[in-house]
Design a protein around this motif. Structure first.
Motif, PDB file in Angstrom:
ATOM      1  N   MET A   1       5.836   9.480 -16.552  1.00 55.13           N
ATOM      2  CA  MET A   1       4.422   9.727 -16.816  1.00 55.13           C
ATOM      3  C   MET A   1       3.882  10.675 -15.747  1.00 55.13           C
ATOM      4  O   MET A   1       4.192  10.555 -14.576  1.00 55.13           O
ATOM      5  N   ASP A   2       3.073  11.615 -16.172  1.00 51.99           N
ATOM      6  CA  ASP A   2       2.538  12.631 -15.278  1.00 51.99           C
ATOM      7  C   ASP A   2       1.403  12.116 -14.408  1.00 51.99           C
ATOM      8  O   ASP A   2       0.674  11.202 -14.791  1.00 51.99           O
ATOM      9  N   ILE A   3       1.263  12.754 -13.269  1.00 54.51           N
ATOM     10  CA  ILE A   3       0.128  12.482 -12.385  1.00 54.51           C
ATOM     11  C   ILE A   3      -1.045  13.326 -12.859  1.00 54.51           C
ATOM     12  O   ILE A   3      -0.892  14.525 -13.104  1.00 54.51           O
ATOM     13  N   VAL A   4      -2.188  12.712 -13.005  1.00 45.29           N
ATOM     14  CA  VAL A   4      -3.401  13.395 -13.433  1.00 45.29           C
ATOM     15  C   VAL A   4      -4.350  13.471 -12.245  1.00 45.29           C
ATOM     16  O   VAL A   4      -4.576  12.463 -11.566  1.00 45.29           O
ATOM     17  N   ILE A   5      -4.910  14.653 -11.998  1.00 47.98           N
ATOM     18  CA  ILE A   5      -5.912  14.841 -10.940  1.00 47.98           C
ATOM     19  C   ILE A   5      -7.246  15.067 -11.634  1.00 47.98           C
ATOM     20  O   ILE A   5      -7.357  15.924 -12.508  1.00 47.98           O
ATOM     21  N   ARG A   6      -8.245  14.301 -11.227  1.00 43.91           N
ATOM     22  CA  ARG A   6      -9.571  14.400 -11.843  1.00 43.91           C
ATOM     23  C   ARG A   6     -10.619  13.924 -10.852  1.00 43.91           C
ATOM     24  O   ARG A   6     -10.285  13.281  -9.851  1.00 43.91           O
ATOM     25  N   PRO A   7     -11.900  14.198 -11.150  1.00 44.91           N
ATOM     26  CA  PRO A   7     -12.971  13.684 -10.275  1.00 44.91           C
ATOM     27  C   PRO A   7     -12.989  12.154 -10.286  1.00 44.91           C
ATOM     28  O   PRO A   7     -12.702  11.527 -11.310  1.00 44.91           O
ATOM     29  N   VAL A   8     -13.319  11.588  -9.153  1.00 43.74           N
ATOM     30  CA  VAL A   8     -13.436  10.136  -9.049  1.00 43.74           C
ATOM     31  C   VAL A   8     -14.600   9.654  -9.906  1.00 43.74           C
ATOM     32  O   VAL A   8     -15.606  10.346 -10.054  1.00 43.74           O
ATOM     33  N   GLU A   9     -14.462   8.483 -10.485  1.00 46.76           N
ATOM     34  CA  GLU A   9     -15.546   7.862 -11.237  1.00 46.76           C
ATOM     35  C   GLU A   9     -16.233   6.839 -10.324  1.00 46.76           C
ATOM     36  O   GLU A   9     -15.576   6.204  -9.499  1.00 46.76           O
ATOM     37  N   PRO A  10     -17.552   6.674 -10.468  1.00 47.75           N
ATOM     38  CA  PRO A  10     -18.255   5.710  -9.608  1.00 47.75           C
ATOM     39  C   PRO A  10     -17.634   4.314  -9.609  1.00 47.75           C
ATOM     40  O   PRO A  10     -17.641   3.635  -8.583  1.00 47.75           O
ATOM     41  N   THR A  11     -17.059   3.904 -10.711  1.00 52.05           N
ATOM     42  CA  THR A  11     -16.429   2.580 -10.766  1.00 52.05           C
ATOM     43  C   THR A  11     -15.175   2.500  -9.903  1.00 52.05           C
ATOM     44  O   THR A  11     -14.662   1.409  -9.658  1.00 52.05           O
ATOM     45  N   GLU A  12     -14.673   3.650  -9.439  1.00 48.85           N
ATOM     46  CA  GLU A  12     -13.466   3.695  -8.612  1.00 48.85           C
ATOM     47  C   GLU A  12     -13.766   3.844  -7.124  1.00 48.85           C
ATOM     48  O   GLU A  12     -12.842   3.855  -6.310  1.00 48.85           O
ATOM     49  N   TYR A  13     -15.029   3.971  -6.756  1.00 44.01           N
ATOM     50  CA  TYR A  13     -15.383   4.195  -5.353  1.00 44.01           C
ATOM     51  C   TYR A  13     -14.790   3.122  -4.444  1.00 44.01           C
ATOM     52  O   TYR A  13     -14.216   3.431  -3.400  1.00 44.01           O
ATOM     53  N   GLY A  14     -14.947   1.869  -4.809  1.00 46.65           N
ATOM     54  CA  GLY A  14     -14.443   0.780  -3.966  1.00 46.65           C
ATOM     55  C   GLY A  14     -12.939   0.829  -3.809  1.00 46.65           C
ATOM     56  O   GLY A  14     -12.403   0.714  -2.694  1.00 46.65           O
ATOM     57  N   ALA A  15     -12.228   1.014  -4.916  1.00 50.39           N
ATOM     58  CA  ALA A  15     -10.766   1.040  -4.868  1.00 50.39           C
ATOM     59  C   ALA A  15     -10.257   2.237  -4.063  1.00 50.39           C
ATOM     60  O   ALA A  15      -9.343   2.099  -3.246  1.00 50.39           O
ATOM     61  N   LEU A  16     -10.863   3.410  -4.263  1.00 55.92           N
ATOM     62  CA  LEU A  16     -10.424   4.579  -3.497  1.00 55.92           C
ATOM     63  C   LEU A  16     -10.765   4.419  -2.022  1.00 55.92           C
ATOM     64  O   LEU A  16      -9.966   4.794  -1.159  1.00 55.92           O
ATOM     65  N   GLY A  17     -11.913   3.848  -1.727  1.00 55.01           N
ATOM     66  CA  GLY A  17     -12.264   3.576  -0.333  1.00 55.01           C
ATOM     67  C   GLY A  17     -11.245   2.670   0.335  1.00 55.01           C
ATOM     68  O   GLY A  17     -10.832   2.902   1.474  1.00 55.01           O
ATOM     69  N   ASP A  18     -10.808   1.647  -0.394  1.00 55.04           N
ATOM     70  CA  ASP A  18      -9.790   0.732   0.141  1.00 55.04           C
ATOM     71  C   ASP A  18      -8.448   1.433   0.337  1.00 55.04           C
ATOM     72  O   ASP A  18      -7.787   1.245   1.360  1.00 55.04           O
ATOM     73  N   ILE A  19      -8.045   2.246  -0.630  1.00 53.48           N
ATOM     74  CA  ILE A  19      -6.779   2.981  -0.508  1.00 53.48           C
ATOM     75  C   ILE A  19      -6.822   3.893   0.713  1.00 53.48           C
ATOM     76  O   ILE A  19      -5.878   3.937   1.508  1.00 53.48           O
ATOM     77  N   THR A  20      -7.924   4.602   0.873  1.00 55.08           N
ATOM     78  CA  THR A  20      -8.051   5.543   1.992  1.00 55.08           C
ATOM     79  C   THR A  20      -8.031   4.803   3.320  1.00 55.08           C
ATOM     80  O   THR A  20      -7.288   5.167   4.240  1.00 55.08           O
ATOM     81  N   ALA A  21      -8.823   3.753   3.427  1.00 59.56           N
ATOM     82  CA  ALA A  21      -8.881   2.973   4.668  1.00 59.56           C
ATOM     83  C   ALA A  21      -7.519   2.372   5.000  1.00 59.56           C
ATOM     84  O   ALA A  21      -7.057   2.441   6.151  1.00 59.56           O
ATOM     85  N   GLN A  22      -6.867   1.799   4.008  1.00 56.94           N
ATOM     86  CA  GLN A  22      -5.566   1.167   4.251  1.00 56.94           C
ATOM     87  C   GLN A  22      -4.502   2.197   4.628  1.00 56.94           C
ATOM     88  O   GLN A  22      -3.649   1.919   5.477  1.00 56.94           O
ATOM     89  N   ALA A  23      -4.549   3.373   4.021  1.00 56.11           N
ATOM     90  CA  ALA A  23      -3.581   4.411   4.379  1.00 56.11           C
ATOM     91  C   ALA A  23      -3.717   4.775   5.857  1.00 56.11           C
ATOM     92  O   ALA A  23      -2.720   4.870   6.576  1.00 56.11           O
ATOM     93  N   TYR A  24      -4.945   4.966   6.310  1.00 54.33           N
ATOM     94  CA  TYR A  24      -5.171   5.324   7.709  1.00 54.33           C
ATOM     95  C   TYR A  24      -4.809   4.167   8.642  1.00 54.33           C
ATOM     96  O   TYR A  24      -4.194   4.381   9.691  1.00 54.33           O
ATOM     97  N   LEU A  25      -5.168   2.946   8.266  1.00 50.20           N
ATOM     98  CA  LEU A  25      -4.848   1.786   9.101  1.00 50.20           C
ATOM     99  C   LEU A  25      -3.342   1.556   9.177  1.00 50.20           C
ATOM    100  O   LEU A  25      -2.786   1.391  10.267  1.00 50.20           O
TER     101      LEU A  25
END
Length: 166
Positions: A1-25
């Protein structure tokens, strides 16, 4: 399955914030760990989306990671000069690494910069982000040591600068 790049949706803000924070931590990129002031910035997707373009990488219904694309100097820019775009806060979930999401996100930013007729794309990175450095170099970015900078005055913490002339 292909990777799709698109604008973030407001419903994804929390999940993306967690992914970003955890990656850095998990990669040990925050000097003060869980109490680092920058952790709040990494998690605040709504703030970034208000002043820049936040993109996500997905595969099926799985959120793999994201990046902030700053199309020109402004509130979210740290390095961009007139005519330049900037990439910030690239992060891919640990479980999703090695699938090409990071490279796809960077390519999407470069494509957006070209479409916006920017002269270059710039970004900051830490010395220990070797996997990211390999992506940048593979895509034609070069080190710009004259633009390295210290975001925390009074410390020896220096961010490295890469740039891609378009």
């Amino acid at each position: 399955m292909d990777i799709v790049i698109r604008p973030v949706e407001p419903t994804e803000y929390g999940a993306l914030g967690d992914i970003t924070a955890q990656a850095y931590l998990q990669d040990g990129l925050l000097t003060f760990g869980e109490s680092d002031w920058y952790l709040g910035e990494l998690k605040d997707i709504a703030k970034r989306a208000a002043d820049a373009d936040v993109l996500v990488a997905t595969q099926g219904d799985q959120l793999l990671g994201g990046v902030t694309f700053v199309p020109s100097p402004g509130p979210m820019a740290e390095l961009a000069r007139p005519g330049e775009a900037e990439i910030r806060m690239l992060a891919v979930a640990h479980a999703a690494r090695g699938k090409g999401a990071g490279e796809a996100l960077v390519r999407a930013c470069v494509d957006r910069a070209r479409t916006a007729e920017r002269t270059a794309v710039v970004l900051s990175t830490q010395r220990t982000m070797h996997a990211a450095h390999r992506i940048y170099e593979r895509l034609g970015f070069t080190r710009a040591p004259e633009r390295d900078w210290n975001p925390i005055p009074g410390t020896e913490f220096t961010l490295l600068t890469y740039e891609l002339t378009l």
